[in-house]
Design an enzyme around this catalytic site. Sequence first.
Site, PDB file in Angstrom:
ATOM      1  N   GLU A  56       0.823  -1.206   0.000  1.00 14.98           N
ATOM      2  CA  GLU A  56       0.000   0.000   0.000  1.00 14.98           C
ATOM      3  C   GLU A  56       0.859   1.259   0.000  1.00 14.98           C
ATOM      4  OE1 GLU A  56      -2.207  -2.872   2.872  1.00 14.98           O
ATOM      5  OE2 GLU A  56      -0.187  -2.616   2.050  1.00 14.98           O
ATOM      6  N   ALA A 159       9.104 -35.741  -9.990  1.00 15.64           N
ATOM      7  CA  ALA A 159       9.170 -36.005 -11.424  1.00 15.64           C
ATOM      8  C   ALA A 159       8.932 -37.495 -11.613  1.00 15.64           C
ATOM      9  CB  ALA A 159      10.534 -35.604 -11.979  1.00 15.64           C
ATOM     10  N   ARG A 212      19.051 -21.412 -11.657  1.00 16.45           N
ATOM     11  CA  ARG A 212      19.943 -21.167 -12.781  1.00 16.45           C
ATOM     12  C   ARG A 212      19.181 -20.630 -13.982  1.00 16.45           C
ATOM     13  NH1 ARG A 212      21.607 -25.948 -10.464  1.00 16.45           N
ATOM     14  NH2 ARG A 212      20.722 -27.297 -12.069  1.00 16.45           N
ATOM     15  N   THR A 261      12.522 -39.304   1.371  1.00 22.00           N
ATOM     16  CA  THR A 261      12.188 -38.017   1.994  1.00 22.00           C
ATOM     17  C   THR A 261      10.771 -37.592   1.623  1.00 22.00           C
ATOM     18  OG1 THR A 261      14.499 -37.316   2.018  1.00 22.00           O
ATOM     19  CG2 THR A 261      12.833 -35.584   2.135  1.00 22.00           C
TER      20      THR A 261
END
Length: 327
Positions: A56, A159, A212, A261
């Site tokens: 703002e 992926a 990158r 993970t």
Amino acid sequence: MNQSDEDARWMGAALTLSARTRGSTAPNPNVGCVIVADGRVVGRGWTRAGGRPHAEAEALAQAGDRARGATAYVTLEPCAHVSTRGPACSDLLIESGVARVVIGLTDPDPRTDGRGIARLQAAGIEVVAGVRSEEAARAMAGFLTRRALGRPFVTLKLALSLDGAVSRADGQSQWITGPRARAHGHVERSRHEAILVGRGTAEIDRPKLDVRLPGLTGRSPQRVVLSADCEAMDGFTMLPGIEALVDLPGDHVLVEGGAATAAAFLRADAVDRLLLYRAPILIGHGRTLPDIGLTDLAAAHGRWRLHDARMLGSDRLEVYERVRIER
């Protein structure tokens, strides 16, 4: 075009501006603001890296006297508290002489939470709240998640091949997807304060985990390794367990791998958003995700909602959001 359609249109512009600094404004939210007078933009702003100046303040400074009688479109309720780093945005809007303020989402910060709106209304300013609120919440998901759950907003990137493999049986995973999908992944990295992998990925692959892409190399996130063994690794921040997410600075974490993970985060129900990049390849006898704690098939349904899908070259991106029902 009626007023509600006009408000939705300009709020869309403010939301686009808010995305410019996602992943760099914590602990403040990434807010966007547009000042409109007679159907024309006279000022625009977005919260800058580090959290100041606020959107703002930037938009009003650009608008100057043209803000008088105008409408301000802001993605989050203007703050109502004075900080050592700057004045309250609700006060700035009042002083500018705007006639209307259109808000995407009310601010959950107890220092504001409705007080900003009340202050504007007390000054005779018309306030319209809740315009494109779902999109505003999505745009500021990191800020909102930190306040609701005490941890950063977590995106899991995977992926996959057509047959659901995340790598070959020998662990080879470069490159499942093509260059356009990989470039999109770098854009995603630039929108997170931290990027996380498991210790095995960090030790075997030695990934750079940086951005990158031209113009975005300065937005590389902090590199984090999830490992119960907290023996230091050069260039990485060590995270002893998923529960320690609360201690990470910033409001956005991108989890990139590997499979163990990813499964650990899903098992802990600590994933808020899924990025699935599906490549048009078959691997056969490849590695898939290990156990994610699913007790029966019925429990798998209704947990994920498709938000976006698009083609990136020959690869398909699907974005899913975790459905969390407050009880």
